[in-house]
Design a protein around this motif. Sequence first.
Motif, PDB file in Angstrom:
ATOM      1  N   LEU A  91      -1.465  38.955  11.331  1.00 37.62           N
ATOM      2  CA  LEU A  91      -1.897  39.615  12.568  1.00 37.62           C
ATOM      3  C   LEU A  91      -3.213  39.028  13.062  1.00 37.62           C
ATOM      4  O   LEU A  91      -3.347  38.681  14.247  1.00 37.62           O
ATOM      5  CB  LEU A  91      -2.069  41.120  12.345  1.00 37.62           C
ATOM      6  CG  LEU A  91      -0.831  42.001  12.258  1.00 37.62           C
ATOM      7  CD1 LEU A  91      -1.250  43.455  12.067  1.00 37.62           C
ATOM      8  CD2 LEU A  91       0.036  41.871  13.501  1.00 37.62           C
ATOM      9  N   VAL A  92      -4.185  38.931  12.183  1.00 35.55           N
ATOM     10  CA  VAL A  92      -5.495  38.409  12.566  1.00 35.55           C
ATOM     11  C   VAL A  92      -5.383  36.956  13.018  1.00 35.55           C
ATOM     12  O   VAL A  92      -5.909  36.566  14.071  1.00 35.55           O
ATOM     13  CB  VAL A  92      -6.480  38.529  11.381  1.00 35.55           C
ATOM     14  CG1 VAL A  92      -7.817  37.874  11.728  1.00 35.55           C
ATOM     15  CG2 VAL A  92      -6.687  39.998  11.009  1.00 35.55           C
ATOM     16  N   ASP A  93      -4.679  36.165  12.248  1.00 33.00           N
ATOM     17  CA  ASP A  93      -4.535  34.735  12.525  1.00 33.00           C
ATOM     18  C   ASP A  93      -3.803  34.508  13.851  1.00 33.00           C
ATOM     19  O   ASP A  93      -4.291  33.785  14.740  1.00 33.00           O
ATOM     20  CB  ASP A  93      -3.756  34.102  11.370  1.00 33.00           C
ATOM     21  CG  ASP A  93      -3.842  32.582  11.356  1.00 33.00           C
ATOM     22  OD1 ASP A  93      -4.235  32.000  12.377  1.00 33.00           O
ATOM     23  OD2 ASP A  93      -3.500  31.980  10.331  1.00 33.00           O
ATOM     24  N   GLY A  94      -2.643  35.136  13.990  1.00 30.52           N
ATOM     25  CA  GLY A  94      -1.822  34.910  15.174  1.00 30.52           C
ATOM     26  C   GLY A  94      -2.458  35.394  16.457  1.00 30.52           C
ATOM     27  O   GLY A  94      -2.417  34.706  17.489  1.00 30.52           O
ATOM     28  N   HIS A  95      -3.064  36.573  16.418  1.00 31.41           N
ATOM     29  CA  HIS A  95      -3.628  37.121  17.656  1.00 31.41           C
ATOM     30  C   HIS A  95      -4.942  36.459  18.042  1.00 31.41           C
ATOM     31  O   HIS A  95      -5.271  36.409  19.234  1.00 31.41           O
ATOM     32  CB  HIS A  95      -3.787  38.635  17.540  1.00 31.41           C
ATOM     33  CG  HIS A  95      -2.507  39.358  17.811  1.00 31.41           C
ATOM     34  ND1 HIS A  95      -1.941  39.415  19.068  1.00 31.41           N
ATOM     35  CD2 HIS A  95      -1.660  40.017  16.985  1.00 31.41           C
ATOM     36  CE1 HIS A  95      -0.802  40.089  19.008  1.00 31.41           C
ATOM     37  NE2 HIS A  95      -0.610  40.454  17.756  1.00 31.41           N
ATOM     38  N   ALA A  96      -5.690  35.941  17.089  1.00 28.67           N
ATOM     39  CA  ALA A  96      -6.894  35.183  17.452  1.00 28.67           C
ATOM     40  C   ALA A  96      -6.516  33.943  18.260  1.00 28.67           C
ATOM     41  O   ALA A  96      -7.130  33.638  19.289  1.00 28.67           O
ATOM     42  CB  ALA A  96      -7.668  34.802  16.195  1.00 28.67           C
ATOM     43  N   GLU A 133      -4.116  44.932  17.725  1.00 32.30           N
ATOM     44  CA  GLU A 133      -3.465  44.411  16.523  1.00 32.30           C
ATOM     45  C   GLU A 133      -4.406  43.566  15.662  1.00 32.30           C
ATOM     46  O   GLU A 133      -4.291  43.549  14.429  1.00 32.30           O
ATOM     47  CB  GLU A 133      -2.223  43.610  16.915  1.00 32.30           C
ATOM     48  CG  GLU A 133      -1.129  44.497  17.491  1.00 32.30           C
ATOM     49  CD  GLU A 133       0.080  43.707  17.939  1.00 32.30           C
ATOM     50  OE1 GLU A 133       0.321  42.627  17.367  1.00 32.30           O
ATOM     51  OE2 GLU A 133       0.772  44.163  18.867  1.00 32.30           O
ATOM     52  N   HIS A 134      -5.330  42.858  16.289  1.00 31.26           N
ATOM     53  CA  HIS A 134      -6.311  42.093  15.522  1.00 31.26           C
ATOM     54  C   HIS A 134      -7.180  43.033  14.668  1.00 31.26           C
ATOM     55  O   HIS A 134      -7.314  42.815  13.450  1.00 31.26           O
ATOM     56  CB  HIS A 134      -7.165  41.255  16.481  1.00 31.26           C
ATOM     57  CG  HIS A 134      -8.123  40.318  15.833  1.00 31.26           C
ATOM     58  ND1 HIS A 134      -9.351  40.730  15.339  1.00 31.26           N
ATOM     59  CD2 HIS A 134      -8.063  38.978  15.587  1.00 31.26           C
ATOM     60  CE1 HIS A 134     -10.000  39.693  14.838  1.00 31.26           C
ATOM     61  NE2 HIS A 134      -9.242  38.614  14.972  1.00 31.26           N
ATOM     62  N   PRO A 135      -7.745  44.115  15.240  1.00 28.18           N
ATOM     63  CA  PRO A 135      -8.493  45.061  14.409  1.00 28.18           C
ATOM     64  C   PRO A 135      -7.642  45.725  13.326  1.00 28.18           C
ATOM     65  O   PRO A 135      -8.115  45.938  12.207  1.00 28.18           O
ATOM     66  CB  PRO A 135      -9.000  46.105  15.415  1.00 28.18           C
ATOM     67  CG  PRO A 135      -9.014  45.403  16.719  1.00 28.18           C
ATOM     68  CD  PRO A 135      -7.861  44.449  16.672  1.00 28.18           C
ATOM     69  N   VAL A 136      -6.388  46.031  13.654  1.00 29.48           N
ATOM     70  CA  VAL A 136      -5.504  46.633  12.657  1.00 29.48           C
ATOM     71  C   VAL A 136      -5.260  45.654  11.510  1.00 29.48           C
ATOM     72  O   VAL A 136      -5.168  46.051  10.344  1.00 29.48           O
ATOM     73  CB  VAL A 136      -4.177  47.071  13.307  1.00 29.48           C
ATOM     74  CG1 VAL A 136      -3.090  47.296  12.270  1.00 29.48           C
ATOM     75  CG2 VAL A 136      -4.392  48.354  14.108  1.00 29.48           C
ATOM     76  N   GLY A 137      -5.158  44.372  11.823  1.00 28.58           N
ATOM     77  CA  GLY A 137      -5.012  43.371  10.767  1.00 28.58           C
ATOM     78  C   GLY A 137      -6.216  43.362   9.834  1.00 28.58           C
ATOM     79  O   GLY A 137      -6.068  43.272   8.612  1.00 28.58           O
ATOM     80  N   VAL A 173     -14.235  38.524  22.168  1.00 30.82           N
ATOM     81  CA  VAL A 173     -13.541  37.406  21.524  1.00 30.82           C
ATOM     82  C   VAL A 173     -12.982  37.879  20.186  1.00 30.82           C
ATOM     83  O   VAL A 173     -13.680  38.527  19.407  1.00 30.82           O
ATOM     84  CB  VAL A 173     -14.502  36.220  21.304  1.00 30.82           C
ATOM     85  CG1 VAL A 173     -13.823  35.115  20.509  1.00 30.82           C
ATOM     86  CG2 VAL A 173     -14.996  35.685  22.648  1.00 30.82           C
ATOM     87  N   LEU A 174     -11.722  37.582  19.939  1.00 32.17           N
ATOM     88  CA  LEU A 174     -11.086  37.932  18.675  1.00 32.17           C
ATOM     89  C   LEU A 174     -11.229  36.735  17.733  1.00 32.17           C
ATOM     90  O   LEU A 174     -10.524  35.741  17.891  1.00 32.17           O
ATOM     91  CB  LEU A 174      -9.610  38.275  18.895  1.00 32.17           C
ATOM     92  CG  LEU A 174      -9.329  39.376  19.926  1.00 32.17           C
ATOM     93  CD1 LEU A 174      -7.831  39.650  20.016  1.00 32.17           C
ATOM     94  CD2 LEU A 174     -10.090  40.645  19.591  1.00 32.17           C
ATOM     95  N   PRO A 175     -12.112  36.806  16.761  1.00 36.94           N
ATOM     96  CA  PRO A 175     -12.405  35.636  15.922  1.00 36.94           C
ATOM     97  C   PRO A 175     -11.269  35.305  14.967  1.00 36.94           C
ATOM     98  O   PRO A 175     -10.646  36.205  14.391  1.00 36.94           O
ATOM     99  CB  PRO A 175     -13.663  36.057  15.155  1.00 36.94           C
ATOM    100  CG  PRO A 175     -13.593  37.551  15.117  1.00 36.94           C
ATOM    101  CD  PRO A 175     -12.952  37.963  16.406  1.00 36.94           C
ATOM    102  N   PRO A 176     -10.978  34.030  14.781  1.00 36.18           N
ATOM    103  CA  PRO A 176      -9.961  33.624  13.812  1.00 36.18           C
ATOM    104  C   PRO A 176     -10.488  33.784  12.393  1.00 36.18           C
ATOM    105  O   PRO A 176     -11.710  33.786  12.177  1.00 36.18           O
ATOM    106  CB  PRO A 176      -9.719  32.150  14.142  1.00 36.18           C
ATOM    107  CG  PRO A 176     -11.017  31.697  14.726  1.00 36.18           C
ATOM    108  CD  PRO A 176     -11.558  32.876  15.482  1.00 36.18           C
ATOM    109  N   PRO A 177      -9.599  33.926  11.420  1.00 32.83           N
ATOM    110  CA  PRO A 177     -10.040  34.007  10.029  1.00 32.83           C
ATOM    111  C   PRO A 177     -10.553  32.649   9.566  1.00 32.83           C
ATOM    112  O   PRO A 177     -10.244  31.616  10.171  1.00 32.83           O
ATOM    113  CB  PRO A 177      -8.770  34.414   9.281  1.00 32.83           C
ATOM    114  CG  PRO A 177      -7.656  33.879  10.130  1.00 32.83           C
ATOM    115  CD  PRO A 177      -8.138  34.012  11.552  1.00 32.83           C
ATOM    116  N   PRO A 178     -11.342  32.605   8.480  1.00 29.57           N
ATOM    117  CA  PRO A 178     -11.877  31.332   7.984  1.00 29.57           C
ATOM    118  C   PRO A 178     -10.793  30.313   7.641  1.00 29.57           C
ATOM    119  O   PRO A 178     -10.998  29.118   7.794  1.00 29.57           O
ATOM    120  CB  PRO A 178     -12.663  31.751   6.732  1.00 29.57           C
ATOM    121  CG  PRO A 178     -12.984  33.192   6.937  1.00 29.57           C
ATOM    122  CD  PRO A 178     -11.818  33.756   7.690  1.00 29.57           C
ATOM    123  N   ASN A 179      -9.644  30.806   7.181  1.00 34.14           N
ATOM    124  CA  ASN A 179      -8.547  29.907   6.774  1.00 34.14           C
ATOM    125  C   ASN A 179      -7.416  29.944   7.785  1.00 34.14           C
ATOM    126  O   ASN A 179      -6.242  29.945   7.431  1.00 34.14           O
ATOM    127  CB  ASN A 179      -8.031  30.299   5.393  1.00 34.14           C
ATOM    128  CG  ASN A 179      -7.591  31.757   5.335  1.00 34.14           C
ATOM    129  OD1 ASN A 179      -7.985  32.560   6.184  1.00 34.14           O
ATOM    130  ND2 ASN A 179      -6.774  32.097   4.346  1.00 34.14           N
TER     131      ASN A 179
END
Length: 251
Positions: free
Chosen positions: A92-97, A69-73, A225-231
Amino acid sequence: MQISRNMIGTVVVGGALTLTVSALAYPSMLGLDAVSTSGDRLIANTQWGPFTESDRAFVVAVRAAGLWEHPVGLIGLQKGQSKEVRTASQHLVDGHAALDETCRKIAPLLNVTLPNIASPQQEGFVTTLKTAQGKQFDVDFANILRMTHGSIFNTVAKVRSTTKNTLVRTLADQANDTVLDHITVMEKTGLVDFDTTLFTQTTPPKLPKSDMTPPVPPAGQPLVVLPPPPNATSTPADLGPAMNGLPAGGS
């Protein structure tokens, strides 16, 4: 444009829409010769409470969900046609990181081996969304992600209500909030075909166990590691209370 039941059926063949906890366990890694049909089978008595097969499988399931889900985000941030789909992708990116960081913290404490690659079915979803273009991407994205989150939501609730392990309970609390948030943002796209989504969610296809199980990583392979977004706005769970055997948010 509404996604059809036949379309979802086609997607199902390439990727599972459900995560069954029994299929995601790694019994051999903990020296178990066979897995009981009951998820209540005790693996170990830990300082954070009893740890069962269902507990272990849940930790693996959370990790596996993030791995696709992180890559799909990230794909959605690039390909999403509407603002709502791009917003959902950001969630998706924020939550799954954040969820994955919690998962990676508790896994070694509980002697759980985490996958580095999602299951073949989950990877099939990624392939489907990489292929989809234009408005069809938005439609497939919203319906696939609404369906998968709806499927796992009940599992999260069951684990949260039955586990006796404070670390697993903390992970379930965070997963519950994350999954509900993702369900909500998918629905806000206005693209979810609820009749088809709920039909597929409640009548999942019967697929071989091998398709539903993320592969065990080679020994010594570093964890992805699933990196969090900058914000980033989501944060990993506070494990302090759980480490002391208290409920999340306890004192």
